[in-house]
Write an enzyme that holds these catalytic residues in place. Structure first.
Site, PDB file in Angstrom:
ATOM      1  N   GLY A  37       0.822  -1.210   0.000  1.00 24.81           N
ATOM      2  CA  GLY A  37       0.000   0.000   0.000  1.00 24.81           C
ATOM      3  C   GLY A  37       0.852   1.254   0.000  1.00 24.81           C
ATOM      4  CG  HIS A  43       3.526   1.010  -5.468  1.00 33.24           C
ATOM      5  ND1 HIS A  43       3.540   1.930  -4.456  1.00 33.24           N
ATOM      6  CD2 HIS A  43       4.127  -0.107  -4.970  1.00 33.24           C
ATOM      7  CE1 HIS A  43       4.107   1.415  -3.384  1.00 33.24           C
ATOM      8  NE2 HIS A  43       4.491   0.189  -3.664  1.00 33.24           N
TER       9      HIS A  43
END
Ligand code: PAF
Length: 283
Positions: A37, A43
Site C-alpha cells: 500500500g 507502484h
C-alpha cells in the site's frame, strides 16, 4: 468476455478464488503487483506495465508484519486504502486484493521455509534479520493464492527481486518474474512509500543518496573500488544522513567486489531522520 470498468476491491481468499475461476473460464491472463500500500508512481509504473501485458491485473495491499524487524517501523508504516484505490481510478480490469492477516496466514498454511543462502545474509539481510524470511513467507502465500501468469517487482528492492526469483524456482511457481526500473522523482530521489514520512528538508537531505551512487559510478575504472568507496563515504558524511551500508556488489551473487567488472551494482541504506531509505545503481 468478463470485464471490469473500474477498480474492484476484494478482501477474502474466497473472493479471489471466484475471480480466478472467472479468468480461467475465459482463458484470461493475470498480472500481479504485490504491494504494502501507500501507493506512489513507482507502484503505478508496475501496475500500468502489468495492465499492458495482461488481460487483468491484481494489486495486493497488505502490510506484512512478518517482514518488519522493528515494531516501531511497522506501526509507522503509512496505511491509507481509500487513497490507494483512488490512485488506481481509471484503470480497467484492475482488482485490489486487501486480505486480512488471518486470511493470508491461516493456521497450518503449509509454508516450509527455504534456505536463502548467502544472498539472504548480505546487505539488507545483515541489517534486517528475519526481513527476507518474512518477505518469502508472504510472497509464497500470495503467489499460491493468486496464481498469476506474471508478477512485477521494482529494481529499487534489488536484493528482494533476487530472492523472489530464488523462491519462485524453489517452490516451483509458474509465475514469470518481471523486473521494472526504479522510478525517481525529478530530483533523483527514488520513489518509496517511506518518502511520505520525510519532511521537506529531509527530502533535500536524502538527495545525498543518489549523489553518492552517481559519484561511485563516475569513478569506475578511474580509481579502485576501495578508493571510490572511501571517497564516497567521506562525501556522504558531509551530509545529514546516517549511513548503514554502502557496497559495490556483483548483480548476480551480491558478493562484494574488489575489482570493477562490466556490470556491478552499488547498494546503499541510510537513515534520514527516523526514516530508513534504500537505493541502488547498476552500472
Ligand atoms: O516490496 C514490497 O512492497 C514488499 O516487500 C512485498 C513484496 C509486497 C511483500 O510484502
Amino acid at each position: 468476455m468478463f470485464r471490469m470498468a473500474k477498480v474492484t476491491l476484494i478482501h477474502t481468499s474466497q473472493e479471489l478464488q471466484q475471480f480466478h475461476e472467472k479468468l480461467q473460464e475465459d482463458s484470461l491472463s493475470l498480472g500481479f503487483v504485490p504491494t504494502m500500500g501507500a501507493l506512489h508512481h513507482g507502484h503505478l509504473s508496475l501496475i500500468e506495465k502489468s495492465c499492458e501485458e495482461n488481460d487483468f491485473t491484481l494489486v495486493s495491499i497488505f502490510v506484512n508484519p512478518k517482514q518488519f524487524n522493528s515494531s516501531e517501523d511497522l506501526a509507522k508504516y503509512p496505511r491509507d486504502l481509500a487513497s490507494d484505490i483512488h490512485l488506481l481510478d481509471g484503470l480497467q480490469n484492475c482488482v485490489v486484493f486487501a486480505p486480512s492477516e488471518a486470511d493470508l496466514y491461516p493456521a497450518n498454511d503449509g509454508f516450509i521455509p527455504m534456505d536463502l543462502g548467502s544472498i539472504g545474509r548480505v546487505l539488507e539481510g545483515a541489517f534486517r534479520p528475519g526481513h527476507f524470511e518474512g518477505v518469502v513467507h508472504v510472497v509464497h502465500n500470495l503467489f499460491r493464492l493468486v496464481g498469476a501468469n506474471r508478477a512485477y517487482f521494482g529494481q529499487k528492492d534489488f536484493q528482494q527481486l533476487a530472492i523472489i526469483r530464488l523462491l519462485t524456482k524453489h517452490y516451483g511457481f509458474q509465475t514469470e518474474i518481471i523486473a521494472c526500473p526504479t522510478v525517481r522523482e525529478t530530483s533523483g530521489l527514488a520513489m518509496s512509500s517511506r518518502n511520505m514520512r520525510l519532511s521537506e528538508q529531509e527530502r533535500k537531505d536524502a538527495l545525498m543518496i543518489i549523489e553518492v551512487l552517481r559519484h561511485i559510478a563516475s569513478m569506475k575504472n578511474k580509481q579502485t573500488v576501495q578508493e571510490a568507496l572511501s571517497e564516497s563515504t567521506a562525501l556522504f558524511s558531509s551530509g545529514k544522513l546516517t549511513l548503514e551500508y554502502l557496497a559495490v556488489v556483483d548483480p548476480e551473487t551480491l558478493i562484494e567486489l574488489t575489482d570493477w567488472q562490466e556490470n556491478q551494482i552499488c547498494c546503499i541504506a541510510a537513515h534520514c531522520g527516523s526514516v530508513r531509505l534504500i537505493d541502488n545503481l547498476l552500472f
